[in-house]
Write a protein that holds these residues in place. Structure first.
Motif, PDB file in Angstrom:
ATOM      1  N   PRO A   9     -10.894  92.148 142.259  1.00 38.85           N
ATOM      2  CA  PRO A   9     -11.319  91.163 143.255  1.00 38.85           C
ATOM      3  C   PRO A   9     -10.805  91.466 144.660  1.00 38.85           C
ATOM      4  CG  PRO A   9      -9.614  90.264 141.823  1.00 38.85           C
ATOM      5  CD  PRO A   9     -10.026  91.555 141.218  1.00 38.85           C
ATOM      6  N   LEU A  10      -9.764  92.286 144.780  1.00 37.27           N
ATOM      7  CA  LEU A  10      -9.247  92.623 146.111  1.00 37.27           C
ATOM      8  C   LEU A  10     -10.278  93.379 146.936  1.00 37.27           C
ATOM      9  CD1 LEU A  10      -5.583  93.700 145.239  1.00 37.27           C
ATOM     10  CD2 LEU A  10      -6.322  91.580 146.349  1.00 37.27           C
ATOM     11  N   THR A  11     -11.221  94.016 146.247  1.00 34.27           N
ATOM     12  CA  THR A  11     -12.249  94.778 146.964  1.00 34.27           C
ATOM     13  C   THR A  11     -13.357  93.883 147.508  1.00 34.27           C
ATOM     14  OG1 THR A  11     -13.482  95.171 144.907  1.00 34.27           O
ATOM     15  CG2 THR A  11     -11.803  96.785 145.504  1.00 34.27           C
ATOM     16  N   CYS A  12     -13.333  92.602 147.159  1.00 29.74           N
ATOM     17  CA  CYS A  12     -14.380  91.668 147.616  1.00 29.74           C
ATOM     18  C   CYS A  12     -13.821  90.621 148.577  1.00 29.74           C
ATOM     19  CB  CYS A  12     -15.036  90.982 146.412  1.00 29.74           C
ATOM     20  SG  CYS A  12     -16.154  92.053 145.499  1.00 29.74           S
ATOM     21  N   LYS A  13     -12.873  90.986 149.403  1.00 28.64           N
ATOM     22  CA  LYS A  13     -12.272  90.060 150.356  1.00 28.64           C
ATOM     23  C   LYS A  13     -13.295  89.653 151.412  1.00 28.64           C
ATOM     24  CE  LYS A  13      -9.851  91.441 153.832  1.00 28.64           C
ATOM     25  NZ  LYS A  13     -10.499  90.650 154.916  1.00 28.64           N
ATOM     26  N   PRO A  14     -13.451  88.335 151.663  1.00 25.33           N
ATOM     27  CA  PRO A  14     -14.334  87.890 152.750  1.00 25.33           C
ATOM     28  C   PRO A  14     -13.856  88.451 154.082  1.00 25.33           C
ATOM     29  CG  PRO A  14     -13.783  86.070 151.288  1.00 25.33           C
ATOM     30  CD  PRO A  14     -12.901  87.204 150.894  1.00 25.33           C
ATOM     31  N   ILE A  15     -14.769  88.729 154.981  1.00 25.01           N
ATOM     32  CA  ILE A  15     -14.407  89.392 156.239  1.00 25.01           C
ATOM     33  C   ILE A  15     -13.561  88.509 157.141  1.00 25.01           C
ATOM     34  CG2 ILE A  15     -16.423  90.893 156.175  1.00 25.01           C
ATOM     35  CD1 ILE A  15     -17.823  89.009 158.076  1.00 25.01           C
ATOM     36  N   ASN A  16     -13.635  87.187 156.977  1.00 24.88           N
ATOM     37  CA  ASN A  16     -12.877  86.297 157.863  1.00 24.88           C
ATOM     38  C   ASN A  16     -11.575  85.807 157.232  1.00 24.88           C
ATOM     39  OD1 ASN A  16     -14.258  84.826 155.951  1.00 24.88           O
ATOM     40  ND2 ASN A  16     -14.564  83.036 157.271  1.00 24.88           N
ATOM     41  N   VAL A  17     -11.124  86.437 156.157  1.00 18.48           N
ATOM     42  CA  VAL A  17      -9.873  86.066 155.486  1.00 18.48           C
ATOM     43  C   VAL A  17      -8.899  87.220 155.611  1.00 18.48           C
ATOM     44  CG1 VAL A  17      -8.811  85.425 153.282  1.00 18.48           C
ATOM     45  CG2 VAL A  17     -11.079  84.545 153.869  1.00 18.48           C
ATOM     46  N   ARG A  73      -5.090  84.668 138.816  1.00 16.28           N
ATOM     47  CA  ARG A  73      -4.608  85.341 137.617  1.00 16.28           C
ATOM     48  C   ARG A  73      -3.559  84.502 136.893  1.00 16.28           C
ATOM     49  NH1 ARG A  73      -4.847  90.095 140.874  1.00 16.28           N
ATOM     50  NH2 ARG A  73      -2.608  89.902 141.324  1.00 16.28           N
ATOM     51  N   GLU A  74      -2.657  83.885 137.659  1.00 14.90           N
ATOM     52  CA  GLU A  74      -1.573  83.115 137.068  1.00 14.90           C
ATOM     53  C   GLU A  74      -2.083  81.881 136.316  1.00 14.90           C
ATOM     54  OE1 GLU A  74       1.002  82.274 140.306  1.00 14.90           O
ATOM     55  OE2 GLU A  74       1.881  84.292 140.366  1.00 14.90           O
ATOM     56  N   ILE A  75      -3.178  81.290 136.780  1.00  7.15           N
ATOM     57  CA  ILE A  75      -3.694  80.092 136.116  1.00  7.15           C
ATOM     58  C   ILE A  75      -4.769  80.446 135.078  1.00  7.15           C
ATOM     59  CG2 ILE A  75      -3.203  78.630 138.110  1.00  7.15           C
ATOM     60  CD1 ILE A  75      -6.153  78.718 138.835  1.00  7.15           C
ATOM     61  N   GLY A  76      -4.942  81.737 134.830  1.00  6.57           N
ATOM     62  CA  GLY A  76      -5.894  82.166 133.811  1.00  6.57           C
ATOM     63  C   GLY A  76      -7.342  82.075 134.217  1.00  6.57           C
ATOM     64  N   LYS A  77      -7.618  82.101 135.498  1.00  3.96           N
ATOM     65  CA  LYS A  77      -8.983  82.026 136.015  1.00  3.96           C
ATOM     66  C   LYS A  77      -9.251  83.222 136.925  1.00  3.96           C
ATOM     67  CE  LYS A  77      -9.965  77.953 134.229  1.00  3.96           C
ATOM     68  NZ  LYS A  77     -11.047  77.730 133.249  1.00  3.96           N
ATOM     69  N   ARG A  78      -9.328  84.387 136.327  1.00 10.33           N
ATOM     70  CA  ARG A  78      -9.515  85.599 137.124  1.00 10.33           C
ATOM     71  C   ARG A  78     -10.838  85.557 137.886  1.00 10.33           C
ATOM     72  NH1 ARG A  78      -6.285  90.025 135.983  1.00 10.33           N
ATOM     73  NH2 ARG A  78      -4.777  89.682 134.300  1.00 10.33           N
ATOM     74  N   LEU A  79     -10.781  86.078 139.089  1.00  9.07           N
ATOM     75  CA  LEU A  79     -11.974  86.108 139.931  1.00  9.07           C
ATOM     76  C   LEU A  79     -12.945  87.172 139.438  1.00  9.07           C
ATOM     77  CD1 LEU A  79     -10.260  85.803 143.426  1.00  9.07           C
ATOM     78  CD2 LEU A  79     -11.701  84.068 142.356  1.00  9.07           C
ATOM     79  N   GLU A 103      -5.892  89.815 154.644  1.00  8.58           N
ATOM     80  CA  GLU A 103      -5.640  90.545 153.398  1.00  8.58           C
ATOM     81  C   GLU A 103      -4.549  89.879 152.567  1.00  8.58           C
ATOM     82  OE1 GLU A 103      -4.865  94.625 154.121  1.00  8.58           O
ATOM     83  OE2 GLU A 103      -6.856  95.038 154.982  1.00  8.58           O
ATOM     84  N   GLN A 104      -3.462  89.425 153.219  1.00  8.29           N
ATOM     85  CA  GLN A 104      -2.351  88.808 152.486  1.00  8.29           C
ATOM     86  C   GLN A 104      -2.789  87.500 151.819  1.00  8.29           C
ATOM     87  OE1 GLN A 104       0.782  90.093 151.845  1.00  8.29           O
ATOM     88  NE2 GLN A 104       0.713  88.382 150.412  1.00  8.29           N
ATOM     89  N   THR A 105      -3.543  86.688 152.555  1.00  4.86           N
ATOM     90  CA  THR A 105      -3.990  85.409 151.986  1.00  4.86           C
ATOM     91  C   THR A 105      -4.928  85.630 150.810  1.00  4.86           C
ATOM     92  OG1 THR A 105      -3.778  84.319 154.145  1.00  4.86           O
ATOM     93  CG2 THR A 105      -5.153  83.229 152.499  1.00  4.86           C
ATOM     94  N   TRP A 106      -5.828  86.599 150.932  1.00  6.51           N
ATOM     95  CA  TRP A 106      -6.743  86.879 149.822  1.00  6.51           C
ATOM     96  C   TRP A 106      -6.004  87.439 148.608  1.00  6.51           C
ATOM     97  CZ3 TRP A 106     -11.229  85.230 148.465  1.00  6.51           C
ATOM     98  CH2 TRP A 106     -11.970  85.889 147.488  1.00  6.51           C
ATOM     99  N   ALA A 107      -4.978  88.284 148.868  1.00  7.67           N
ATOM    100  CA  ALA A 107      -4.167  88.807 147.761  1.00  7.67           C
ATOM    101  C   ALA A 107      -3.427  87.669 147.065  1.00  7.67           C
ATOM    102  CB  ALA A 107      -3.184  89.857 148.281  1.00  7.67           C
ATOM    103  N   ASP A 108      -2.919  86.694 147.837  1.00  9.88           N
ATOM    104  CA  ASP A 108      -2.247  85.532 147.242  1.00  9.88           C
ATOM    105  C   ASP A 108      -3.225  84.732 146.386  1.00  9.88           C
ATOM    106  OD1 ASP A 108       0.055  86.282 148.523  1.00  9.88           O
ATOM    107  OD2 ASP A 108      -0.170  84.858 150.188  1.00  9.88           O
ATOM    108  N   TRP A 109      -4.466  84.608 146.863  1.00  8.98           N
ATOM    109  CA  TRP A 109      -5.470  83.846 146.115  1.00  8.98           C
ATOM    110  C   TRP A 109      -5.829  84.537 144.787  1.00  8.98           C
ATOM    111  CZ3 TRP A 109      -7.243  79.453 145.032  1.00  8.98           C
ATOM    112  CH2 TRP A 109      -8.534  79.227 144.542  1.00  8.98           C
ATOM    113  N   CYS A 110      -5.957  85.855 144.847  1.00  9.54           N
ATOM    114  CA  CYS A 110      -6.249  86.615 143.622  1.00  9.54           C
ATOM    115  C   CYS A 110      -5.108  86.481 142.620  1.00  9.54           C
ATOM    116  CB  CYS A 110      -6.485  88.090 143.957  1.00  9.54           C
ATOM    117  SG  CYS A 110      -7.971  88.403 144.951  1.00  9.54           S
ATOM    118  N   GLN A 111      -3.858  86.535 143.135  1.00 10.78           N
ATOM    119  CA  GLN A 111      -2.696  86.395 142.259  1.00 10.78           C
ATOM    120  C   GLN A 111      -2.645  84.993 141.657  1.00 10.78           C
ATOM    121  OE1 GLN A 111      -0.602  88.597 141.168  1.00 10.78           O
ATOM    122  NE2 GLN A 111       0.716  87.152 140.077  1.00 10.78           N
ATOM    123  N   HIS A 112      -2.954  83.979 142.445  1.00  9.33           N
ATOM    124  CA  HIS A 112      -2.959  82.592 141.967  1.00  9.33           C
ATOM    125  C   HIS A 112      -3.979  82.406 140.848  1.00  9.33           C
ATOM    126  CE1 HIS A 112      -3.229  78.226 141.892  1.00  9.33           C
ATOM    127  NE2 HIS A 112      -4.516  78.309 142.217  1.00  9.33           N
TER     128      HIS A 112
END
Length: 243
Positions: free
Chosen positions: A150-158, A171-177, A160-169
């Motif tokens: 999912p890191l390869t599908c980052k929205p252009i207006n977000v 994964r942690e709740i069992g809802k992979r993007l 990188e760190q915030t999107w990486a945090d969202w992907c990690q979140h």
């Protein structure tokens, strides 16, 4: 090697896979007149079976009328077998039906085994036809699809760190993007005044979705709300649609 006999042997049904292999090996050694004299051990080595198994199947091929065995006396009193491949219709009560009817493979020479003879001795060329057919019939191995990142599908207006945090979140709740989810969320955040704040708010509240309408204008992109202010009753909103 007689290619004509090899083709006929491949099409002939003998009722046993090892017997079929022995017949093909005899055809591989034979001249165009159908004559060959390989030893039992040579056939066993080439077919990767026991010598006794070769003897048994050659005897059965003779009973089926596919091979004629002639015993030959050597100059020193030793003997060896001469095989004439006939591929005619089987005979006898225990015969197995074979392929198309054949009346033989041409005239049989009566000459010796000298250089002028058309006979051929042992052929050490491998029987490649069976291997080639097996390879052609084998299904192609299915290539495993690469795992989606999912890191390869980052929205252009977000960021990188915030999107990486969202992907990690997620994964942690069992809802992979997934790719579809990333594309849908990119549309949700498109044109928003503070997309990072929308993501940070969902992470802080443990939400699985993004809710741009819950982030007021003026919110800082990196701002996260770690928990509700119990002195402020504005946090008591209906969260039934957050999940």
């Amino acid at each position: 090697m007689s290619m004509e006999l090899m083709v006929k042997a491949m099409k002939t049904k003998v009722g046993n896979p090892l017997r079929k292999l022995v017949l093909i090996k005899l055809a591989d050694n034979a001249s165009d007149q159908g004559e060959c004299w390989p030893s039992y051990q040579h056939i066993a080595d080439q077919c990767e079976i026991d010598r006794s198994t070769v003897r048994k199947h050659i005897k059965q091929l003779e009973m089926q009328g596919l091979v004629r065995i002639e015993n030959r006396e050597g100059p020193k009193g030793n003997s060896s077998n001469l095989y004439r491949i006939t591929l005619c219709r089987p005979v006898g009560p225990n015969s197995t039906p074979v392929g198309p009817e054949s009346t033989g493979v041409g005239p049989q020479p009566t000459g010796g085994v000298g250089p002028e003879s058309t006979r051929t001795s042992h052929s050490f060329e491998p029987v490649t036809e069976l291997v080639e057919q097996a390879v052609a019939a084998a299904p192609l191995a299915k290539k495993k699809a690469p795992k989606f990142d999912p890191l390869t599908c980052k929205p252009i207006n977000v960021s990188e760190q915030t999107w990486a945090d969202w992907c990690q979140h997620r994964r942690e709740i069992g809802k992979r993007l997934t790719k579809t989810t990333c594309e849908r969320q990119a549309k949700t955040l498109a044109g928003h005044h503070s997309p990072d704040a929308v993501i940070n708010q969902s992470i802080s509240n443990g939400w699985t979705g993004l809710f741009p309408e819950k982030v007021l204008p003026g919110a800082q992109p990196g701002q996260r709300r770690n928990g509700p202010d119990f002195n402020d009753t504005s946090w008591r909103h209906d969260t039934s649609d957050d999940l």
